[in-house]
Every structure is written in structure tokens, then in C-alpha cells.
Scaffold this motif. Sequence first.
Motif, PDB file in Angstrom:
ATOM      1  N   TRP A 146       1.365  -1.481   0.133  1.00 33.61           N
ATOM      2  CA  TRP A 146      -0.089   0.307   0.190  1.00 33.61           C
ATOM      3  C   TRP A 146       1.201   1.083   0.082  1.00 33.61           C
ATOM      4  CZ3 TRP A 146      -3.629   2.160   4.246  1.00 33.61           C
ATOM      5  CH2 TRP A 146      -4.504   2.804   4.258  1.00 33.61           C
ATOM      6  N   ALA A 147       0.621   2.053  -1.119  1.00 31.08           N
ATOM      7  CA  ALA A 147       1.508   3.522  -0.727  1.00 31.08           C
ATOM      8  C   ALA A 147       1.762   4.282   0.123  1.00 31.08           C
ATOM      9  CB  ALA A 147       1.041   4.027  -2.348  1.00 31.08           C
ATOM     10  N   ALA A 148       0.162   4.359   0.786  1.00 28.11           N
ATOM     11  CA  ALA A 148       0.354   4.801   1.037  1.00 28.11           C
ATOM     12  C   ALA A 148       1.153   4.639   2.381  1.00 28.11           C
ATOM     13  CB  ALA A 148      -1.524   5.114   2.386  1.00 28.11           C
ATOM     14  N   ASP A 149       1.463   3.706   3.056  1.00 29.73           N
ATOM     15  CA  ASP A 149       2.839   3.157   4.117  1.00 29.73           C
ATOM     16  C   ASP A 149       3.664   3.226   4.144  1.00 29.73           C
ATOM     17  OD1 ASP A 149       0.531   1.174   4.638  1.00 29.73           O
ATOM     18  OD2 ASP A 149       1.667  -0.244   4.087  1.00 29.73           O
ATOM     19  N   HIS A 178      -3.081   4.986   8.200  1.00 30.72           N
ATOM     20  CA  HIS A 178      -4.321   3.550   9.231  1.00 30.72           C
ATOM     21  C   HIS A 178      -5.517   3.524   7.748  1.00 30.72           C
ATOM     22  CE1 HIS A 178      -4.099   3.649  13.111  1.00 30.72           C
ATOM     23  NE2 HIS A 178      -3.527   4.707  12.744  1.00 30.72           N
ATOM     24  N   ASN A 179      -6.480   2.895   6.960  1.00 31.94           N
ATOM     25  CA  ASN A 179      -7.265   2.183   6.786  1.00 31.94           C
ATOM     26  C   ASN A 179      -8.208   4.041   7.046  1.00 31.94           C
ATOM     27  OD1 ASN A 179      -9.561   1.526   5.572  1.00 31.94           O
ATOM     28  ND2 ASN A 179      -8.439  -0.597   5.032  1.00 31.94           N
ATOM     29  N   PRO A 180      -8.560   4.195   5.453  1.00 29.49           N
ATOM     30  CA  PRO A 180      -9.477   5.448   5.158  1.00 29.49           C
ATOM     31  C   PRO A 180     -10.935   5.322   5.793  1.00 29.49           C
ATOM     32  CG  PRO A 180      -8.829   5.144   3.069  1.00 29.49           C
ATOM     33  CD  PRO A 180      -8.289   4.194   3.824  1.00 29.49           C
ATOM     34  N   ALA A 221     -12.125   4.344  -2.020  1.00 27.21           N
ATOM     35  CA  ALA A 221     -12.767   3.517  -3.210  1.00 27.21           C
ATOM     36  C   ALA A 221     -12.142   1.862  -3.115  1.00 27.21           C
ATOM     37  CB  ALA A 221     -12.482   4.032  -4.442  1.00 27.21           C
ATOM     38  N   ARG A 222     -10.522   2.164  -2.873  1.00 27.42           N
ATOM     39  CA  ARG A 222     -10.402   0.457  -2.852  1.00 27.42           C
ATOM     40  C   ARG A 222     -11.020  -0.348  -1.047  1.00 27.42           C
ATOM     41  NH1 ARG A 222      -6.293   3.050  -5.353  1.00 27.42           N
ATOM     42  NH2 ARG A 222      -5.177   1.875  -7.218  1.00 27.42           N
ATOM     43  N   ALA A 223     -10.719   0.847  -0.161  1.00 31.60           N
ATOM     44  CA  ALA A 223     -11.098   0.460   1.217  1.00 31.60           C
ATOM     45  C   ALA A 223     -12.839  -0.541   0.986  1.00 31.60           C
ATOM     46  CB  ALA A 223     -10.571   0.792   1.860  1.00 31.60           C
ATOM     47  N   TYR A 283      -2.779  -2.650  -5.949  1.00 31.75           N
ATOM     48  CA  TYR A 283      -2.068  -2.644  -4.041  1.00 31.75           C
ATOM     49  C   TYR A 283      -3.945  -3.518  -3.556  1.00 31.75           C
ATOM     50  CZ  TYR A 283      -2.539   2.217  -3.706  1.00 31.75           C
ATOM     51  OH  TYR A 283      -3.085   3.738  -3.693  1.00 31.75           O
ATOM     52  N   ARG A 284      -3.551  -3.801  -2.288  1.00 34.57           N
ATOM     53  CA  ARG A 284      -4.844  -3.947  -1.483  1.00 34.57           C
ATOM     54  C   ARG A 284      -4.696  -3.522  -0.099  1.00 34.57           C
ATOM     55  NH1 ARG A 284      -7.940  -7.783  -1.530  1.00 34.57           N
ATOM     56  NH2 ARG A 284      -8.099  -7.845   0.487  1.00 34.57           N
ATOM     57  N   VAL A 285      -5.674  -2.130  -0.135  1.00 36.67           N
ATOM     58  CA  VAL A 285      -5.942  -1.383   1.735  1.00 36.67           C
ATOM     59  C   VAL A 285      -6.101  -2.443   2.508  1.00 36.67           C
ATOM     60  CG1 VAL A 285      -6.717   0.769   2.498  1.00 36.67           C
ATOM     61  CG2 VAL A 285      -6.299   0.543   0.128  1.00 36.67           C
ATOM     62  N   PRO A 286      -4.938  -2.440   3.530  1.00 33.37           N
ATOM     63  CA  PRO A 286      -5.199  -3.762   4.313  1.00 33.37           C
ATOM     64  C   PRO A 286      -5.942  -3.332   5.269  1.00 33.37           C
ATOM     65  CG  PRO A 286      -2.961  -3.085   4.921  1.00 33.37           C
ATOM     66  CD  PRO A 286      -3.467  -2.403   3.229  1.00 33.37           C
ATOM     67  N   TRP A 287      -6.540  -3.818   6.224  1.00 35.55           N
ATOM     68  CA  TRP A 287      -7.174  -3.506   8.024  1.00 35.55           C
ATOM     69  C   TRP A 287      -6.447  -3.980   9.108  1.00 35.55           C
ATOM     70  CZ3 TRP A 287     -10.468  -0.049   9.181  1.00 35.55           C
ATOM     71  CH2 TRP A 287     -11.740  -0.217  10.643  1.00 35.55           C
ATOM     72  N   ARG A 288      -6.181  -3.589   9.589  1.00 32.55           N
ATOM     73  CA  ARG A 288      -4.781  -4.368  10.121  1.00 32.55           C
ATOM     74  C   ARG A 288      -5.150  -3.952  11.919  1.00 32.55           C
ATOM     75  NH1 ARG A 288      -0.976  -1.367   7.048  1.00 32.55           N
ATOM     76  NH2 ARG A 288       0.096  -2.316   5.823  1.00 32.55           N
ATOM     77  N   ALA A 289      -4.139  -4.295  13.295  1.00 33.74           N
ATOM     78  CA  ALA A 289      -4.921  -4.020  14.383  1.00 33.74           C
ATOM     79  C   ALA A 289      -5.269  -2.888  15.038  1.00 33.74           C
ATOM     80  CB  ALA A 289      -4.502  -5.048  14.939  1.00 33.74           C
ATOM     81  N   ARG A 290      -3.973  -1.330  14.350  1.00 36.54           N
ATOM     82  CA  ARG A 290      -4.334  -0.667  14.129  1.00 36.54           C
ATOM     83  C   ARG A 290      -5.348   0.262  14.198  1.00 36.54           C
ATOM     84  NH1 ARG A 290       1.334   0.601  10.661  1.00 36.54           N
ATOM     85  NH2 ARG A 290       0.377   1.020   8.995  1.00 36.54           N
TER      86      ARG A 290
END
Length: 266
Positions: A12-15, A24-26, A147-149, A240-247
Amino acid sequence: MSATAPGVAAVWAADVRPGWLRRHNPLATLAAPLPAMLALVVVHDTRAALVLTAVAALLLVTGAGLGRRGLLALLVAAPLGTLVLGAALGLWVAVPADGPGRVLAQVGPLEYTSAGLAAGLATAVRLTAVAVLALVGGLTSSGPDLARAMQQQLRVPYRVTWTILAAFRFVPRLGHEVAVIRAAHRVRGGDEGPGPVAAVRRWVGWSVPLLAGALRHAERTAYAMDARGFGAHATRTERYRVPWRARDTVLVVAGWSLTAVVLLVP
């Protein structure tokens, strides 16, 4: 769920963006302040609005990667705008039932009272709080990532999300079209001078070419989407994927918990 395109790294480019909130996930940055925003619409609690505004401003300053202009707007322009808005609303908001308070100014039958000023400032503080809370998600996420999220976490069909995104991208395009049309009219001597009547005439003259340009752009966009097979399949690949993480879960839970504490604890 949309899959990652073969041969493309699922990074994910936002990383790698500046500002920890941007990583963070949008959906998390939008969901965390959402209960507070909804509550401030119906709850008349100035103290809670001030606390939530301060927390949101702290998040933006530390985690949104704002530049000098952004910090100036958040820390200087927003408070000044709140004061001006509160003073203006003091003429229109309902005065508390315990009395109008002291008269601060009077013009004919119109009185500007201390109670009206206090009520106007309270309303302005709540409006500012809602706006600043909305910026937590608005300034830290992009349209394509959102949109991806929505596709990957909420299972929203990509036909819906990317169509909405394409519509939003028309806005800067239309701004560019207006600039080109204005320049063309000036070159041809079409500027009809100052004043509101001249401004209306200019906008009427711009409306036809602007509408024609918007229709051409919409048609080209539709052809391009059809040529790339948009909507031909139930799912689509992504760069790419926009992951949902624990944070992200921690951020949402923290935001909702803080909202509950601020609003429920006297």
C-alpha cells in the motif's frame, strides 16, 4: 473481494506517506470520529465540543503531515472563524429561556445581547468541532484508497465506488475548463466589465461551452471505461490492497470510547 493484480507487489502506497494517520485504513479514519460528529449535531454540549475539537486538532497536527498553510488554517484561521461565526450567529440563534442577558448593542428594535452572543458562540463551537472532526478522515485519505477500502472491507461493488470516484474527478476538470473558457473570452474581448450584472452575463456565456466540454469529457470517460472492460466482471484486480490492521481497530475503538467518555461523563 478485489484481488491484487498478478505480478504487482501488494504494498500500500500510504505506508510510506508522512503522517501516521495517513497510514491507517481510510475507513478507520472516517469511522473513528463519526459518532462524535453525529452526537454534536444533536447534543448541545459546549465543553464536549471543545474537548473533541482539541483532540481532533492534536491528531491532525501530529498525524496528518500538514504543511505550514494547513497548520496556520487549523490553529489560527479556524479559531478566528469560530469567533466571527459565533458573533454573527448571536443575532439569529434562540436566546436561552432564563433571560436575554445584558444588552451589548442596539440598532432600532434589534438588540444584541450577551445571552445571544453566548448561544451563538456555543453553536459556532459545535459547528467547528464537526468540521475539524471531519478533517481527520478527509485530510488523511485519498479517493482511490477509500474506494478500494470500500470494495475490500465493505464489499461495495466496484461499479458503484469507481463511478462515484469518476464523478468527483470531474470537479477539477470543470475548474480547468472554466479557466480555459475565461481566457478565451478575454482574448476575444468578451470581458463585459465589473459589477454583478456583468458577472451574470459572463457566467451565462460560459455555461454553454462548459456544458459541452463536460458532456465530451463524460463521453470520453465512458468510452475509455468500456474499452477497458469496466463492469464486465463481478470483481476486478487492483494494483495494491488497502489492508485493515489491528491498529485500525484500535483507532476506531479509541475514538468511540473517547466520544462516550466525553459525552457521558459530567
